[in-house]
Write an enzyme that holds these catalytic residues in place. Structure first.
Site, PDB file in Angstrom:
ATOM      1  N   LYS A  17       0.822  -1.217   0.000  1.00 24.24           N
ATOM      2  CA  LYS A  17       0.000   0.000   0.000  1.00 24.24           C
ATOM      3  C   LYS A  17       0.851   1.260   0.000  1.00 24.24           C
ATOM      4  O   LYS A  17       0.631   2.167  -0.802  1.00 24.24           O
ATOM      5  CB  LYS A  17      -0.840   0.026   1.275  1.00 24.24           C
ATOM      6  CG  LYS A  17      -2.291  -0.234   1.061  1.00 24.24           C
ATOM      7  CD  LYS A  17      -3.068  -0.065   2.352  1.00 24.24           C
ATOM      8  CE  LYS A  17      -2.338  -0.622   3.509  1.00 24.24           C
ATOM      9  NZ  LYS A  17      -2.550  -0.558   4.802  1.00 24.24           N
ATOM     10  N   ARG A  93     -10.392   2.084   8.216  1.00 27.73           N
ATOM     11  CA  ARG A  93     -10.010   0.741   8.645  1.00 27.73           C
ATOM     12  C   ARG A  93     -11.191   0.014   9.267  1.00 27.73           C
ATOM     13  O   ARG A  93     -11.083  -1.170   9.557  1.00 27.73           O
ATOM     14  CB  ARG A  93      -8.905   0.855   9.683  1.00 27.73           C
ATOM     15  CG  ARG A  93      -7.515   0.500   9.149  1.00 27.73           C
ATOM     16  CD  ARG A  93      -6.595   0.585  10.316  1.00 27.73           C
ATOM     17  NE  ARG A  93      -5.312   0.000  10.171  1.00 27.73           N
ATOM     18  CZ  ARG A  93      -4.273   0.528   9.538  1.00 27.73           C
ATOM     19  NH1 ARG A  93      -4.410   1.629   8.842  1.00 27.73           N
ATOM     20  NH2 ARG A  93      -3.102  -0.054   9.577  1.00 27.73           N
ATOM     21  N   ARG A 130      10.871  -6.053   5.996  1.00 24.05           N
ATOM     22  CA  ARG A 130      10.636  -4.628   5.727  1.00 24.05           C
ATOM     23  C   ARG A 130      11.489  -3.726   6.630  1.00 24.05           C
ATOM     24  O   ARG A 130      11.626  -3.959   7.821  1.00 24.05           O
ATOM     25  CB  ARG A 130       9.150  -4.301   5.947  1.00 24.05           C
ATOM     26  CG  ARG A 130       8.847  -2.825   5.910  1.00 24.05           C
ATOM     27  CD  ARG A 130       7.388  -2.560   5.662  1.00 24.05           C
ATOM     28  NE  ARG A 130       6.579  -2.642   6.863  1.00 24.05           N
ATOM     29  CZ  ARG A 130       5.276  -2.370   6.874  1.00 24.05           C
ATOM     30  NH1 ARG A 130       4.646  -2.063   5.760  1.00 24.05           N
ATOM     31  NH2 ARG A 130       4.610  -2.448   7.996  1.00 24.05           N
ATOM     32  N   ARG A 162      10.486  -1.295  11.842  1.00 31.68           N
ATOM     33  CA  ARG A 162       9.459  -0.622  12.637  1.00 31.68           C
ATOM     34  C   ARG A 162       9.187  -1.360  13.935  1.00 31.68           C
ATOM     35  O   ARG A 162       9.215  -2.584  13.965  1.00 31.68           O
ATOM     36  CB  ARG A 162       8.165  -0.552  11.819  1.00 31.68           C
ATOM     37  CG  ARG A 162       7.933   0.788  11.197  1.00 31.68           C
ATOM     38  CD  ARG A 162       6.819   0.764  10.190  1.00 31.68           C
ATOM     39  NE  ARG A 162       5.563   0.209  10.702  1.00 31.68           N
ATOM     40  CZ  ARG A 162       4.417   0.235  10.013  1.00 31.68           C
ATOM     41  NH1 ARG A 162       4.390   0.782   8.803  1.00 31.68           N
ATOM     42  NH2 ARG A 162       3.321  -0.268  10.510  1.00 31.68           N
ATOM     43  N   ARG A 173      -2.131  -7.352  13.783  1.00 27.26           N
ATOM     44  CA  ARG A 173      -2.626  -6.434  12.747  1.00 27.26           C
ATOM     45  C   ARG A 173      -3.323  -7.189  11.616  1.00 27.26           C
ATOM     46  O   ARG A 173      -4.330  -6.736  11.103  1.00 27.26           O
ATOM     47  CB  ARG A 173      -1.469  -5.588  12.195  1.00 27.26           C
ATOM     48  CG  ARG A 173      -1.271  -4.316  13.017  1.00 27.26           C
ATOM     49  CD  ARG A 173       0.186  -3.901  13.131  1.00 27.26           C
ATOM     50  NE  ARG A 173       0.780  -3.584  11.874  1.00 27.26           N
ATOM     51  CZ  ARG A 173       2.043  -3.894  11.531  1.00 27.26           C
ATOM     52  NH1 ARG A 173       2.812  -4.562  12.377  1.00 27.26           N
ATOM     53  NH2 ARG A 173       2.530  -3.538  10.392  1.00 27.26           N
TER      54      ARG A 173
HETATM   55  P1  ADP Z   1       0.111  -1.187   8.830  1.00 32.40           P
HETATM   56  O1  ADP Z   1      -0.813  -1.104   7.639  1.00 32.40           O
HETATM   57  O2  ADP Z   1       1.327  -2.013   8.563  1.00 32.40           O
HETATM   58  O3  ADP Z   1      -0.594  -1.570  10.105  1.00 32.40           O
HETATM   59  P2  ADP Z   1       0.157   1.716   9.113  1.00 32.40           P
HETATM   60  O4  ADP Z   1       1.368   2.545   8.965  1.00 32.40           O
HETATM   61  O5  ADP Z   1      -0.968   1.936   8.154  1.00 32.40           O
HETATM   62  O6  ADP Z   1       0.725   0.234   9.068  1.00 32.40           O
HETATM   63  O7  ADP Z   1      -0.435   1.862  10.592  1.00 32.40           O
HETATM   64  C1  ADP Z   1       0.346   1.672  11.734  1.00 32.40           C
HETATM   65  C2  ADP Z   1      -0.530   1.700  12.985  1.00 32.40           C
HETATM   66  O8  ADP Z   1      -1.164   2.985  13.090  1.00 32.40           O
HETATM   67  C3  ADP Z   1      -1.685   0.700  13.011  1.00 32.40           C
HETATM   68  O9  ADP Z   1      -1.296  -0.578  13.461  1.00 32.40           O
HETATM   69  C4  ADP Z   1      -2.650   1.397  13.980  1.00 32.40           C
HETATM   70  O10 ADP Z   1      -2.214   1.254  15.324  1.00 32.40           O
HETATM   71  C5  ADP Z   1      -2.477   2.858  13.625  1.00 32.40           C
HETATM   72  N1  ADP Z   1      -3.451   3.307  12.583  1.00 32.40           N
HETATM   73  C6  ADP Z   1      -3.140   3.760  11.330  1.00 32.40           C
HETATM   74  N2  ADP Z   1      -4.259   4.101  10.659  1.00 32.40           N
HETATM   75  C7  ADP Z   1      -5.303   3.859  11.508  1.00 32.40           C
HETATM   76  C8  ADP Z   1      -6.725   3.997  11.404  1.00 32.40           C
HETATM   77  N3  ADP Z   1      -7.315   4.454  10.276  1.00 32.40           N
HETATM   78  N4  ADP Z   1      -7.478   3.647  12.476  1.00 32.40           N
HETATM   79  C9  ADP Z   1      -6.929   3.186  13.606  1.00 32.40           C
HETATM   80  N5  ADP Z   1      -5.596   3.025  13.774  1.00 32.40           N
HETATM   81  C10 ADP Z   1      -4.782   3.356  12.740  1.00 32.40           C
END
Ligand code: ADP
Length: 225
Positions: A17, A93, A130, A162, A173
């Protein structure tokens, strides 16, 4: 002139993504709005949101909907995103976030929602290798590291694994993705906004598929109007 776009990209962790959203934002000349990057920025600056979000993020849990949607609402009301559009990465999400987003965007809505489809075994492999830049978020992997000593090719920042790319947090996740995010595919399909894209193969090939899907949707809409 290149037309802008109002796009949401869905996909499991490790589906590519982030990489595709950066490419699509360059292609359509619109901002890449990533809730993960925005939240990591809040954590880094130790803001009130960041302090509340940090533990949840490290454990792979979701941040409360109202907190995320307030942040997204503010970003999507700025001049650049209001004008040409955006590539939204990491949001919505949950269906409640999708409902809140619909209200934020009213009356304009979205052009399309893309679901990047990649088998779970492949995303597990990609996530374990990653590595990301702490400053600009550029993605690398143990197989394709930066040119010099884990220093970002783009901005010179430090490239690390990360905090939430541990086996435990990745598992959490992916479970949450199935439970909370996968239902969005039905939600957007009902609204005739959903398109599934094969996310395997080279990044160039995937970008071509996504741009092809957006362009063909636009042709169809023009033909219908
Ligand atoms: P990934 O898709 O690998 O989980 P992201 O960088 O998109 O990584 O998100 C990292 C973290 O940020 C998520 O695990 C969550 O804790 C938080 N997060 C990001 N976007 C949202 C969202 N729309 N709603 C709730 N938590 C979010």
């Amino acid at each position: 002139m290149i037309p802008g776009v109002r796009l949401v990209v869905l996909g499991k962790q490790g589906a590519g993504k982030g990489t595709q959203c950066v490419r699509l934002s360059h292609h359509y000349v619109v901002p890449h709005v990533s809730t993960g990057d925005m939240l990591r920025g809040e954590v880094k600056s130790r803001s009130a949101i960041g302090v509340r979000a940090q533990t949840l993020m490290d454990q792979g849990e979701l941040i409360p909907d109202d907190m995320v949607m307030e942040m997204v609402g503010a970003r999507l009301s700025e001049r650049d995103t209001m004008g040409r559009g955006f590539v939204l990465d990491g949001c919505p999400r949950t269906t409640s976030q999708a409902e809140a987003l619909e209200k934020i965007l009213y009356p304009f809505g979205l052009d399309l929602v893309v679901d990047l489809q990649v088998p779970t075994a492949l995303v597990m492999k990609r996530l374990a290798s990653r590595r990301v830049c702490v400053d600009c978020g550029s993605n690398y992997s143990t197989a394709a590291p930066p040119m010099a000593n884990w220093t970002c090719d783009v901005c010179g920042g430090e490239v690390i694994q990360r905090e939430d790319d541990t086996e435990e947090a990745i598992g959490r996740r992916l479970d949450l993705y199935e439970a909370e995010t996968a239902p969005l595919i039905a939600w957007y399909t009902e609204r005739d906004l959903m398109v599934g894209i094969n996310g395997t193969g080279s990044p160039d090939a995937v970008t071509r598929r996504v741009v092809g899907a957006i362009d063909s949707r636009r042709r169809r809409e023009r033909a219908e109007s």
